[in-house]
Design an enzyme around this catalytic site. Structure first.
Site, mmCIF file in Angstrom:
data_model
loop_
_atom_site.group_PDB
_atom_site.id
_atom_site.type_symbol
_atom_site.label_atom_id
_atom_site.label_comp_id
_atom_site.label_asym_id
_atom_site.label_seq_id
_atom_site.Cartn_x
_atom_site.Cartn_y
_atom_site.Cartn_z
ATOM 1 N N GLU B 243 0.846 -1.206 0.000
ATOM 2 C CA GLU B 243 0.000 0.000 0.000
ATOM 3 C C GLU B 243 0.879 1.252 0.000
ATOM 4 O O GLU B 243 0.667 2.177 -0.786
ATOM 5 C CB GLU B 243 -0.905 0.007 1.237
ATOM 6 C CG GLU B 243 -1.682 1.318 1.379
ATOM 7 C CD GLU B 243 -2.598 1.351 2.604
ATOM 8 O OE1 GLU B 243 -2.669 0.330 3.317
ATOM 9 O OE2 GLU B 243 -3.231 2.391 2.835
ATOM 10 N N GLU B 368 4.633 11.220 9.780
ATOM 11 C CA GLU B 368 5.103 11.012 11.149
ATOM 12 C C GLU B 368 5.089 9.525 11.522
ATOM 13 O O GLU B 368 5.959 9.059 12.265
ATOM 14 C CB GLU B 368 4.230 11.823 12.121
ATOM 15 C CG GLU B 368 4.349 13.346 11.960
ATOM 16 C CD GLU B 368 3.682 13.895 10.693
ATOM 17 O OE1 GLU B 368 2.789 13.232 10.130
ATOM 18 O OE2 GLU B 368 4.079 14.997 10.257
#
Lengths: 272, 384
Positions: B243, B368
């Protein structure tokens, strides 16, 4: 029914040609498939397949004259749906149209094919000779620049139409025969085989290879023949004496008035 | 850069043919419809089904099961080439072919494959995947959707949000906790107790839709359990790699297209009597944009060689998306700056690509999250 389709590799027409030693230098060319051959294979596949199903009414065999190690374009046509391929291992850059036609005619005879389908020309030299020469060598009927074709299977014949200046010319061609195709052959209703349902949603372009077609292509049979295997001795009868780029166009002049234009045409260009 | 057979970008002739097919399809059929899909904020389902005709929906599924039997490099090629013309449509493709089909294939049994693969490989059914929740995004293991066994069913309760394809999809791969252990299920749209919210409108990627999946004691047949109870984490972590890789490939596609557009524009647009490409400030945008695009492309394709169902490469896939994500956004911004007002207007696709690009910094793991994962994985051999 066996349909032979001629396919050719050409230097990428998008890239400007390079010149060396009075010839076009193809040593660093990117080779691509001839676009008109995509129209030819699309024609053959539409004749052969029953649109919407898996049945095939004919075997589609692509044939290319090229170095055996430079046959990526052949794989492309197998991926589009041809059943198998024949590569005649020869340096295509050194052959003239008659030699290529002799090789293809020999393959046609060897295969006992019923129909040869070619694009009307190749985009590199645009000579538009090979299919006509093959028809001559095989003494077969031919129909050129086809815009539509209907396969009458009961009569073993093709009804071929081509666009001419004052309309559409239609010919009935008994098989075996030679066919060259023009751009409009890929319109959705241009090819009929009497088996594909009317209104089958063909696109108005040659088909794209599906991923399954691409992965299947490497499993399809490719026979490599030498010209000698076909009993053909190749050698160019047409000799190219030199190819040069056209002279660079001179920069134009912007004139301020019609009077100045007329004056310059008369005194400088001396065309008035 | 040479993208031809034998290169990093097309290791085999088959990869090269896949690129040719997808690039031509994208130019012919995706490009002319991209602006309209963006304006309407809808998935073009008819166009989506064309992906099935071309065999693209099962790019990574073995040929014996009806797919193309290709690898992660091929998946990257498809996303890269499609995204040049419509990243939103490409995201719908990703949600279907990577998040559902690829994941489903590797965690389903023969009976489940026989039931679902023909429909999702042809495009008859659109599919999606439900992981994120209103209270659990990057903290995915904090999900609160639960499933409990009740006879020959599982009863699911909870909500998934920001689910791509939720408006159109016929089935979803959904993660829920069974006794605290993450477990995967396939949920059909007509499952009793299951519904989707209205379309969640969004900034970019508007060629695909997004909505919530609501499980109000949804009764899912036990035969739709994927693998065993508690296997969900394994399925999730394996599939997150491809993905992230393919999301990174979308960013590369956006950047590639933006470079092409800004180079052409800078050569055609005149200012002060010269094409603007002659000005150093413009040259910097073009050159820096090109260099970072090529760097991202090399990283993504290099990582793709080491991603597959039987190898784990979280470091590579996190790094690829962490680096490539901002490249798409930055290069789209450079292109808009080079083009000025023209770039800001809808006459050119750059403003759409600029809006689309931001998603890659958020979806499939925020920047992040990638930084967190990478720091943790790189420290593993130091900390033991």
């Amino acid at each position: 029914m066996k349909i032979l389709v001629t396919v050719k590799r050409i230097p990428d027409p998008v890239e400007p040609p390079k010149f060396a030693g009075g010839q076009i230098d193809t040593s660093s060319a990117k080779w691509v498939q001839n676009e008109f051959d995509e129209y030819a294979i699309e024609t053959a596949l539409r004749l052969a397949e029953v649109g919407g199903g898996t049945e095939r009414l004919a075997e589609v065999v692509v044939v290319s004259v090229c170095p055996a190690t430079k046959r990526e374009h052949v794989t492309n046509f197998l991926a589009m749906g041809a059943n198998r391929a024949i590569v005649v291992d020869a340096d295509d850059t050194q052959l003239d149209a008659q030699s290529v036609a002799q090789l293809i005619a020999a393959v046609f005879r060897k295969e006992g094919a019923d129909l040869l389908v070619s694009g009307k020309l190749s985009q590199d030299n645009e000579s538009n000779e090979v299919s006509q020469r093959v028809a001559g060598l095989l003494d077969l009927p031919q129909a050129t620049f086809a815009a539509s074709v209907v396969w009458d299977r009961s009569a073993n014949a093709l009804q071929v139409a081509r666009e001419v200046e004052d309309g559409v010319e239609t010919k009935r061609v008994p098989l075996p025969a030679v066919l060259s195709v023009d751009l409009r052959i890929v319109l959705p209703t241009s090819v009929k085989n009497g088996a594909t349902p009317e209104g089958h949603p063909y696109p108005d372009k040659p088909r794209l290879a599906s991923l399954r077609g691409i992965t299947m292509a490497k499993t399809k049979k490719v026979d490599v023949l030498k010209p000698a295997d076909l009993g053909v001795s190749v050698g160019a009868k047409v000799v190219s004496r030199g190819v040069v780029a056209p002279p660079k166009r001179q920069a134009g002049k912007i004139v301020a008035s019609v009077e100045e234009l007329v004056e310059k045409l008369a005194t400088e260009a001396k065309v008035l | 850069m040479n993208l031809g057979p034998g290169s990093l970008f097309s290791p085999t002739a088959e990869h090269d043919l896949v690129r040719q097919t997808v690039a031509e399809f994208a130019r012919r059929e995706v490009d002319p419809r991209a602006a309209e899909s963006d304006r309407r904020g809808t998935l073009d389902v008819a166009l989506f089904r064309r992906l099935g005709d071309l065999g693209l929906l099962g790019v990574t599924v073995p040929a014996a099961d009806g797919g193309a039997g290709m690898d992660a490099v091929a998946a990257v090629i498809v996303h890269h080439e499609l995204a040049k013309y419509d990243p939103g449509f490409t995201l719908a493709y990703l949600a279907h072919a990577m998040l559902f089909v690829n994941n489903f294939y590797h965690c389903s049994n023969a009976e489940q494959r026989a039931r679902y693969l023909p429909k999702v490989l042809s495009g008859e059914w659109v599919a999606g995947m439900g992981m994120t929740e209103p209270g659990a995004g990057t903290d995915v293991l904090g999900m609160t959707t639960t499933a409990r066994r009740d006879g020959d069913h599982y009863v699911l309760r909870g909500t998934k949000t920001y689910i791509t394809n939720a408006c159109e999809a016929h089935c979803f791969l959904v993660y829920a906790k069974v006794g605290g252990r993450v477990t995967a299920f396939v949920v059909d749209r007509d499952c009793p107790g299951f519904s989707t919210s209205g379309h969640i409108d969004k900034l970019g990627m508007r060629g695909s839709t997004m909505a919530e999946l609501v499980f109000d004691d949804a009764r899912v047949p036990a035969q739709n359990l994927l693998g065993r109870e508690g296997d969900g984490i394994g399925h999730m972590m394996r599939n997150l790699e491809i993905e992230r890789l393919t999301l990174a490939a979308i960013s590369v596609g956006i950047a590639d297209r933006c470079v092409e557009i800004m180079v052409r524009f800078a050569n055609e647009r005149q200012a002060f009597g010269r094409p603007i490409v002659d000005f150093g400030q413009i040259q910097r945008y073009i050159a820096d944009g090109f260099a970072m695009t090529e760097a991202a492309k090399c990283l993504v394709y290099n990582v793709a060689r080491e991603v597959g169902p039987d190898v784990r490469n979280r470091i590579g896939s996190d790094a690829a998306k962490l680096f490539a994500g901002p490249v798409g956004k930055t290069v789209a911004d450079y292109a808009m700056q080079v083009m000025g007002g023209a770039g800001y207007c809808r006459e050119f696709p750059v403003e759409r690509l600029w809006r689309d690009a931001k998603l890659i910094e958020i979806g499939g793991g925020t920047l992040e999250a990638h930084q967190k994962n990478l720091a943790k994985d790189l420290s593993r051999h130091v900390r033991g």
